[in-house]
Design an enzyme around this catalytic site. Sequence first.
Site, PDB file in Angstrom:
ATOM      1  N   GLY A  34       3.114   1.608 -10.842  1.00  0.00           N
ATOM      2  CA  GLY A  34       2.839   0.436 -11.800  1.00  0.00           C
ATOM      3  C   GLY A  34       1.847   0.564 -12.656  1.00  0.00           C
ATOM      4  O   GLY A  34       2.105   0.331 -13.861  1.00  0.00           O
ATOM      5  N   ASP A  57       0.827   5.893  -0.952  1.00  0.00           N
ATOM      6  CA  ASP A  57       2.223   6.487  -0.607  1.00  0.00           C
ATOM      7  C   ASP A  57       2.267   7.613  -1.203  1.00  0.00           C
ATOM      8  O   ASP A  57       3.570   8.280  -0.834  1.00  0.00           O
ATOM      9  CB  ASP A  57       3.159   5.367  -1.639  1.00  0.00           C
ATOM     10  CG  ASP A  57       3.004   4.031  -0.910  1.00  0.00           C
ATOM     11  OD1 ASP A  57       3.125   3.866   0.195  1.00  0.00           O
ATOM     12  OD2 ASP A  57       2.936   3.106  -1.813  1.00  0.00           O
ATOM     13  N   GLY A 100       5.677   2.058   3.972  1.00  0.00           N
ATOM     14  CA  GLY A 100       6.522   2.622   2.911  1.00  0.00           C
ATOM     15  C   GLY A 100       7.784   2.097   2.733  1.00  0.00           C
ATOM     16  O   GLY A 100       8.504   2.347   3.353  1.00  0.00           O
ATOM     17  N   HIS A 101       7.744   1.183   1.390  1.00  0.00           N
ATOM     18  CA  HIS A 101       9.148   0.613   1.105  1.00  0.00           C
ATOM     19  C   HIS A 101      10.192   1.809   0.660  1.00  0.00           C
ATOM     20  O   HIS A 101      11.265   1.433   0.910  1.00  0.00           O
ATOM     21  CB  HIS A 101       8.869  -0.661   0.284  1.00  0.00           C
ATOM     22  CG  HIS A 101       8.392  -1.944   0.950  1.00  0.00           C
ATOM     23  ND1 HIS A 101       9.189  -2.473   1.831  1.00  0.00           N
ATOM     24  CD2 HIS A 101       7.062  -2.417   0.800  1.00  0.00           C
ATOM     25  CE1 HIS A 101       8.383  -3.580   2.224  1.00  0.00           C
ATOM     26  NE2 HIS A 101       7.105  -3.439   1.588  1.00  0.00           N
TER      27      HIS A 101
END
Length: 278
Positions: A34, A57, A100-101
């Site tokens: 982002g 991540d 961790g999506h």
Amino acid sequence: MGVPDENGLDKVEAMKQNYKSWNLDCLVILGGNGTHKTANLLSEEGLNIITLPKTIDNDLWGTDITFGFQSVVDIAANVIDSIHTTASSHSRVFIVEIMGHKVGWLTCYAGIASGADIILIPEIPYDINSICDAIDKRSKQGKRFSILAVAEGAISKEMAKLPRKELKNQLKKSVYPSVSYEIGARISEKIGQEVRVTIPGHMQRGGSPCPYDRILSSRLGAAAAKNVLEKRYGYMVGIKNNEIVNVPLKEVAGKLKTVDPEGSLIKEAKTLGICFGD
């Protein structure tokens, strides 16, 4: 320009005006996906921008690794290491849920490092039958416990086939606190094995950085400072093959670095006997 938020504020324009009112020569930005999207928008608006890849991540395109990642791997691996004692003495299945999506780098590295028997990540949709078969196989070999390292974004093969909108609706309807509890319930239902779930959660994001991350961030910071001195803007400072590289922001923004299901990391882990539920 950016897109106004619910209050009508164009944050990109606001940042641009602050940059000018403070008479900044350059803005050095640290963050993940982002952050890099916004940084690129600012760069396109004519601001002098340099970025550094800081995210646990490890999912930023253009760099082999991000700082913060290895520190979290160390914490998550230590949690799984600590679970081994209870899992073996009580002959149970333990699930450790790792952050961790969208990507499985953390779960893969922590799982492999700590000897997890089954690793489930978003990039490889799982089949509950394959998971149960792996646990059953271990039992028949005299291994009375199994440890699963599960990414919080792990998804079943059935759910992975759903359109994005329907998938979101199904996830909202779930009666389980997280995917790990659902997997645990389905394992118990299918093979009658007792399952325990451990979620280290946000403790993975805290604590002191490991030496590797301290060295990596120091190297990247020094390279960013050199870019400032040489007025080289519009780049993310990354690392490739242990060498510092400048990657154009427009190439980084909006791209996600995921685990390749057919890559060497997964193949080597499978050679070690680790099941990925596929």
